[in-house]
Design an enzyme around this catalytic site. Structure first.
Site, mmCIF file in Angstrom:
data_model
loop_
_atom_site.group_PDB
_atom_site.id
_atom_site.type_symbol
_atom_site.label_atom_id
_atom_site.label_comp_id
_atom_site.label_asym_id
_atom_site.label_seq_id
_atom_site.Cartn_x
_atom_site.Cartn_y
_atom_site.Cartn_z
ATOM 1 N N HIS A 56 0.844 -1.197 0.000
ATOM 2 C CA HIS A 56 0.000 0.000 0.000
ATOM 3 C C HIS A 56 0.879 1.246 0.000
ATOM 4 C CE1 HIS A 56 -3.729 2.221 0.662
ATOM 5 N NE2 HIS A 56 -2.981 3.025 1.400
ATOM 6 N N ALA A 57 0.650 2.129 -0.958
ATOM 7 C CA ALA A 57 1.513 3.294 -1.140
ATOM 8 C C ALA A 57 1.455 4.231 0.058
ATOM 9 C CB ALA A 57 1.103 4.051 -2.398
ATOM 10 N N HIS A 102 0.662 12.040 -6.118
ATOM 11 C CA HIS A 102 -0.028 12.158 -4.828
ATOM 12 C C HIS A 102 0.934 11.963 -3.657
ATOM 13 C CE1 HIS A 102 -3.117 11.450 -1.704
ATOM 14 N NE2 HIS A 102 -2.297 10.495 -1.313
ATOM 15 N N GLU A 103 1.684 10.884 -3.676
ATOM 16 C CA GLU A 103 2.574 10.585 -2.548
ATOM 17 C C GLU A 103 3.666 11.648 -2.408
ATOM 18 O OE1 GLU A 103 1.833 8.528 -0.342
ATOM 19 O OE2 GLU A 103 0.270 7.443 -1.418
ATOM 20 N N HIS A 154 2.751 14.569 -0.281
ATOM 21 C CA HIS A 154 3.005 14.412 1.159
ATOM 22 C C HIS A 154 4.442 14.807 1.491
ATOM 23 C CE1 HIS A 154 -0.780 12.542 2.099
ATOM 24 N NE2 HIS A 154 -0.568 11.492 1.331
ATOM 25 N N GLU A 206 -3.757 14.926 2.269
ATOM 26 C CA GLU A 206 -4.133 14.068 1.153
ATOM 27 C C GLU A 206 -4.416 14.873 -0.114
ATOM 28 O OE1 GLU A 206 -3.836 10.901 1.225
ATOM 29 O OE2 GLU A 206 -3.363 10.861 3.364
ATOM 30 N N HIS A 248 -7.163 0.317 5.279
ATOM 31 C CA HIS A 248 -7.277 1.354 6.299
ATOM 32 C C HIS A 248 -8.063 0.915 7.530
ATOM 33 C CE1 HIS A 248 -6.219 3.314 2.565
ATOM 34 N NE2 HIS A 248 -5.760 4.336 3.249
ATOM 35 N N TYR A 295 -9.713 11.402 3.392
ATOM 36 C CA TYR A 295 -9.733 11.129 1.955
ATOM 37 C C TYR A 295 -10.977 11.735 1.305
ATOM 38 C CZ TYR A 295 -6.047 7.925 3.326
ATOM 39 O OH TYR A 295 -4.901 7.392 3.856
#
Length: 611
Positions: free
Chosen positions: A350-351, A380-381, A384, A408, A510, A520
């Site tokens: 999971h990323a 997306h990552e 962060h 997010e 999750h 999210y």
């Protein structure tokens, strides 16, 4: 998803600050009322010890996530227990100063952060923290090691996700869905119920009604007001989802026939190209209308044609942020990240994005495949990571997003700029092949299949947990409550009947990962608000969905100013700094999809929409 290690803390020495007089003195006379000066000292000591412990705790969790064995599980559980004990001790220490007069703004805000940042609080009962950590580690490890089957052969989680995105055989889709939910979710049920029982007691010890109320309290507003805000946002965007659901169901019926997907009622969950039916973009080929549905390119095919591998995809993501004026990622990012799945061991695929030392040891953990979905996930990552670096000069207790939805949304709104214009600028798409305006419906429908389809799932995940934590949903009703919410909000049903012998929530990371999910849902709304603000700042004049602010350093400068605030101010202040508004609002999302809404309504004429 960003790693939850930001909430970690040990700080054994701080226990002394929680009892400032010897036991004999405490027995002899009532303890003196705490003072503002003591609160200042408590916060300062807490932040110091957070920083001393965080790097080690993050390294342990990284090893466990990237090298799943019984030994790394055991070490992670031990550190996790220390982590939980200290988070609880800090939270209870902060609660001592409730009502103290004369607290400075920063001390008062940081005390609140200490009470609210723990995700799974343990009660003072001897052994409770260790048991809670053991349960949490066991649940996450079980998910990471999970397997399903395809044509009777074992298949891991990462591969099953990819296969469900491309497979169009209903029997095989059903096999993968059922085997994953049975093998991964069902065995977790007992552990999860026990975890809820312990964590709920911990939340009550901290003065909250239950764990759900504690989670909702971390948004600079009363917990009940936060729940109302979520419902208000859903009402704003629900008509768009309902129209998309109606259209998608009709196309699935055309492809598979009444025996597989009926013309009316809910949609069969395993037909939507995703294990959890949370994003439907993988079945765009099934629902795309002739002509208008052909957008002229496929990002995954472009990546393959241009010889991209996983590392080159990440380099492209870094390039977007660099074009906005952000400094390059540190060299250690490239040597320490897990960008592809190792062949020699079990890992959590999971990323996630990591800030290991609260300075610049930034990393991502992915099992990247060369496809369009992972190209978006990379953007997306990295959002962060750039957020983490932007606020790393803040005091430790402010090293976080304005709220977790912000964290997010940053990478997601950047990923909205993965437009044809952007793809041309980075050399992926030939300028002669940029789709013309008559392809806009296809472009928007493809986006909606992920962005809009996700909304009810993003809402119901925590609605289910809030009911579990409050006791409104009893352990004997776990699966029924989950199934009912899926039908109510998503209009989705399981491919086969399910009962209370099952635990379908556990099949989504999750839930065993104990990651709150409201963030999210908020991020799906916020990203469009951020995106429209960025496009306005860039002076974009065309259709909103065609905007790319790639290369606009003025947007980057204003964005960085918001990111650098961290959690030092209430989130409305941060939102206003970039968008000019103090309220989260779904209007920007509706504006983005406005052309599609009219088109869907026309397509759905004569259909019996709803379920």
């Amino acid at each position: 998803m960003k790693t939850m290690i930001k909430a970690a803390a040990s700080g054994l020495a701080l226990a002394a600050l929680l009892a400032t007089a010897p036991a004999s003195a405490q027995d002899a006379a009532p303890a003196a009322a705490p003072t503002a000066a003591e609160a200042d000292a408590f916060v300062a000591a807490t932040e110091k010890e957070y920083l001393e412990f965080l790097t080690f705790a993050a390294q342990v969790q990284w090893i466990n996530s990237t090298y799943l064995t019984d030994d790394t599980d055991a070490v992670a559980a031990k550190v996790g227990a220390e982590d939980t004990e200290m988070q609880v001790r800090y939270a209870k220490g902060a609660a001592r100063f409730d009502g103290v007069k004369g607290l400075s703004y920063d001390t008062a805000r940081k005390l609140g952060r200490l009470k609210q940042r723990i995700v799974l609080p343990a009660p003072d009962t001897p052994g409770a923290a260790r048991e809670l950590s053991d349960l949490s580690t066991r649940l996450q490890s079980a998910y990471g090691k999970g397997r399903g089957t395809l044509r009777g052969q074992e298949i891991n989680g990462s591969d099953i996700e990819a296969e469900m995105g491309t497979n169009r055989n209903p029997a095989e889709l059903q096999e993968m869905w059922v085997s994953w939910h049975d093998n991964v979710g069902k065995p977790m049920r007992g552990d999860y119920a026990k975890l809820v029982e312990i964590a709920n007691k911990g939340a009550v010890d901290l003065g909250y009604q239950d764990l759900g109320a504690m989670w909702r309290a971390g948004y600079d507003m009363p917990a009940d007001d936060f729940a109302k805000m979520m419902d208000k946002l859903w009402v704003q965007v629900k008509p768009l989802y309902d129209a998309l659901h109606c259209y998608t169901r009709a196309r699935l019926n055309q492809k598979y026939g009444d025996a597989v997907q009926a013309k009316t009622g809910p949609i069969r969950a395993d037909l939507l190209g995703n294990m959890w039916a949370q994003e439907w973009g993988n079945i765009y080929d099934v629902v795309a209308p002739p002509g208008a549905g052909d957008v002229g390119y496929d990002v995954g095919e472009l990546l393959v044609a241009k010889g991209y591998d996983a590392v080159k995809m990440v380099k492209a993501g870094e390039g977007f942020y660099s074009s906005l004026g952000f400094a390059p990622l540190p060299d250690t990012f490239w040597t320490r990240s897990q960008i592809t799945k190792p062949r020699d061991r079990e890992v959590v695929c999971h990323a996630s994005a990591w800030d290991v030392d609260n300075k610049d040891d930034l990393r991502i953990k992915m099992c990247t495949k060369v496809n369009g979905d992972d190209f978006v996930t990379i953007h997306h990552e990295l959002g962060h990571n750039y957020y983490q670096r932007a606020y790393n000069q803040q005091p430790q207790l402010y090293m976080d997003g304005a709220n977790d939805g912000f964290h997010e949304a940053i990478g997601d709104f950047v990923a909205l700029s993965i437009t044809p214009d952007y793809l041309v600028k980075i050399g992926l798409l030939d300028s002669a092949k940029v789709p013309s305006a008559d392809k806009d419906i296809g472009l928007l429908l493809r986006q909606a299949m992920d962005k809009v389809a996700f909304l009810p799932f993003g809402l119901l995940m925590d609605k289910w947990r809030w009911g579990v934590f409050s006791g409104a949903t009893k352990p004997a009703e776990y699966n029924k409550a989950w199934t009912d919410l899926r039908v109510q909000y998503q209009g989705i049903v399981s491919p086969v009947p399910r009962d209370e012998g099952d635990f379908d929530p556990g099949a989504k990371f999750h839930i065993p990962g104990n990651t709150p999910y409201a963030r999210y849902f908020l991020a799906r709304i916020l990203q469009f608000q951020f995106y429209k603000a960025a496009c306005d700042q860039a002076g974009w004049k065309g259709p909103l969905h065609r905007c790319s602010f790639y290369g606009d350093k003025k947007v980057g400068e204003r964005l960085n100013a918001m990111l650098a605030m961290g959690q030092s101010k209430p989130w409305p202040d941060a939102l206003e700094a970039f968008t000019g508004s103090r309220e989260i609002d779904g209007k920007a999302m509706i504006a983005y999809f406005k052309p599609l809404i009219g088109w869907l309504n026309a397509q759905n004429k004569g259909q019996r929409c709803g379920w």
